[in-house]
Design an enzyme around this catalytic site. Sequence first.
Site, PDB file in Angstrom:
ATOM      1  N   HIS A  18     -14.570  13.656 -16.824  1.00 25.02           N
ATOM      2  CA  HIS A  18     -13.716  12.490 -16.597  1.00 25.02           C
ATOM      3  C   HIS A  18     -12.261  12.916 -16.426  1.00 25.02           C
ATOM      4  CE1 HIS A  18     -16.583   9.118 -17.800  1.00 25.02           C
ATOM      5  NE2 HIS A  18     -17.285  10.228 -17.942  1.00 25.02           N
ATOM      6  N   ASP A 115     -11.039   4.168 -18.435  1.00 17.36           N
ATOM      7  CA  ASP A 115     -12.467   3.932 -18.270  1.00 17.36           C
ATOM      8  C   ASP A 115     -13.143   3.417 -19.547  1.00 17.36           C
ATOM      9  OD1 ASP A 115     -12.180   6.441 -19.422  1.00 17.36           O
ATOM     10  OD2 ASP A 115     -13.251   7.519 -17.856  1.00 17.36           O
ATOM     11  N   HIS A 354     -26.945  19.444 -11.437  1.00 18.16           N
ATOM     12  CA  HIS A 354     -27.336  18.378 -12.366  1.00 18.16           C
ATOM     13  C   HIS A 354     -26.984  17.000 -11.822  1.00 18.16           C
ATOM     14  CE1 HIS A 354     -23.112  18.894 -13.003  1.00 18.16           C
ATOM     15  NE2 HIS A 354     -23.033  17.971 -13.931  1.00 18.16           N
ATOM     16  N   GLY A 377     -28.258   9.914 -17.766  1.00 14.68           N
ATOM     17  CA  GLY A 377     -27.396   8.800 -17.369  1.00 14.68           C
ATOM     18  C   GLY A 377     -27.291   8.559 -15.875  1.00 14.68           C
ATOM     19  N   GLN A 379     -26.625  10.442 -13.541  1.00 17.76           N
ATOM     20  CA  GLN A 379     -27.139  11.503 -12.673  1.00 17.76           C
ATOM     21  C   GLN A 379     -28.464  11.112 -12.021  1.00 17.76           C
ATOM     22  OE1 GLN A 379     -27.305  14.840 -15.353  1.00 17.76           O
ATOM     23  NE2 GLN A 379     -25.127  14.673 -15.863  1.00 17.76           N
TER      24      GLN A 379
END
Length: 461
Positions: A18, A115, A354, A377, A379
């Site tokens: 992030h 976020d 990934h 998540g 991905q």
Amino acid sequence: MVATSLHLVVYPWFALGHLNAYLHLSNKIAQNGHRISFLIPTKTQSKLETFNLYPDLITFVPIIVPHIDGLPPGAETTSDVPVHLQPLIMTAMDRTESDIELLLLDLKPDIVVFDFAYWLPKLARSLGIKSVLYYTVTPLTVYYFTMSPVAEGQHSGNKFTEVDPMQPRSGFPVSLSIKLHNHEAREFAALKAMKFGSDVIFYDRLCASLSQCDATGFRTCREIEGSYIDNLGSRFGKPIFLSGPIIPNPPTSTLEEKWIKWLGKFKARSVIYCALGSECTLKGDQFQELVLGFELSGWPFLAALKPPLGADSIEEALPEGFEERVQGRGVVHGGWVQQLRILEHPSIGCFITHCGLSSLVEGLMNQCQLVLLPHAGDQFFNARIMSNNLKVGVEIEKGEEDGLFTKESICKAVRTVMEDDNKVGREVKANHAKLRDLLCSEYLESSYIDSFCQNLQDLVG
């Protein structure tokens, strides 16, 4: 340079993925003449300083991360702790609220960009400051997350009712719907229900951020996710600002000499490169299946991996006799590597990733083919977009229930994209080339960043 310069405060979640994504965005905004105060944990600042391309416009503001019982001393980001302690990093971030208030009073920014700090938009509004919730995940992920009800009675601690991921979302075009495998659906449901810092459920944290902010932003473009963005707009009733994919600036450093020499031994597009991100730690048996899959493929390989669970080093985790069998054509490296420089090397033929958004963008910008191994998540959604919708990569097959891959499934995916006579591989290569040309076009990034900055200007009024 824009006519009126804005001052932004950015405060991303304390995870390197992030923080890096927000710094890439900050570089692009600063390029348009705006000032950014980048709030960052004190010790982590040194890890990002070299990536600040506009130090005259981007100022790092160190944040002291409060100690939380259960965290190791000095822990600041998710990379400092195992996965099960990451909610405590979020708790620590939440406890900076009073410090952030004092900083905002002092800095007097026009806009805050955030976020996971769900309390920030309300705080900003009380100070007359606009807020933008900038997602580092795809619109598709957010749409599924917010449309799927957490559970009836979840807040009272009653039984969680799992949403069926095989059904299209309400109001969502069936042709765009993404299906999760059973093991992914269970993980996704558990993530939404998890208490993620300060006893706040993850689903509630994101929904509170969304309901309180003045606008949302995404690191994507309409050319890739236009239909998903349109559905999100009607769902949220919030302005959506698109920054484009945020192509990383070329690194100023050259590739380390040892990798230049090693990669230089192999012919063009013949080497497998594998990197699964800073937070992916495989179980021992899956680690061994992965590297045995490299060996089985017959192609040379360079893998940058963390030691698996329960192992102190890469060497002790490797299968018996593995190093001797692959000597000269395979390396499993336990340290950091210059990924952007490696991906652009002419010897790299495929990239096993990934499916973190930043890694996918880096892979798409280069000529190596994508082999998709999502771990957690968002991905999973990223992998489906790349493999099913855009058809620019091949996903490694896993068990429907247990989510396990085998050396054979690793080998099969690699050979699909590496062998010239594979029909699926030829289609993937052609689609990847078209998308790469689009992403590399001069107008795409500049037009999105210009529009993003104009939207910020309009938000302030």
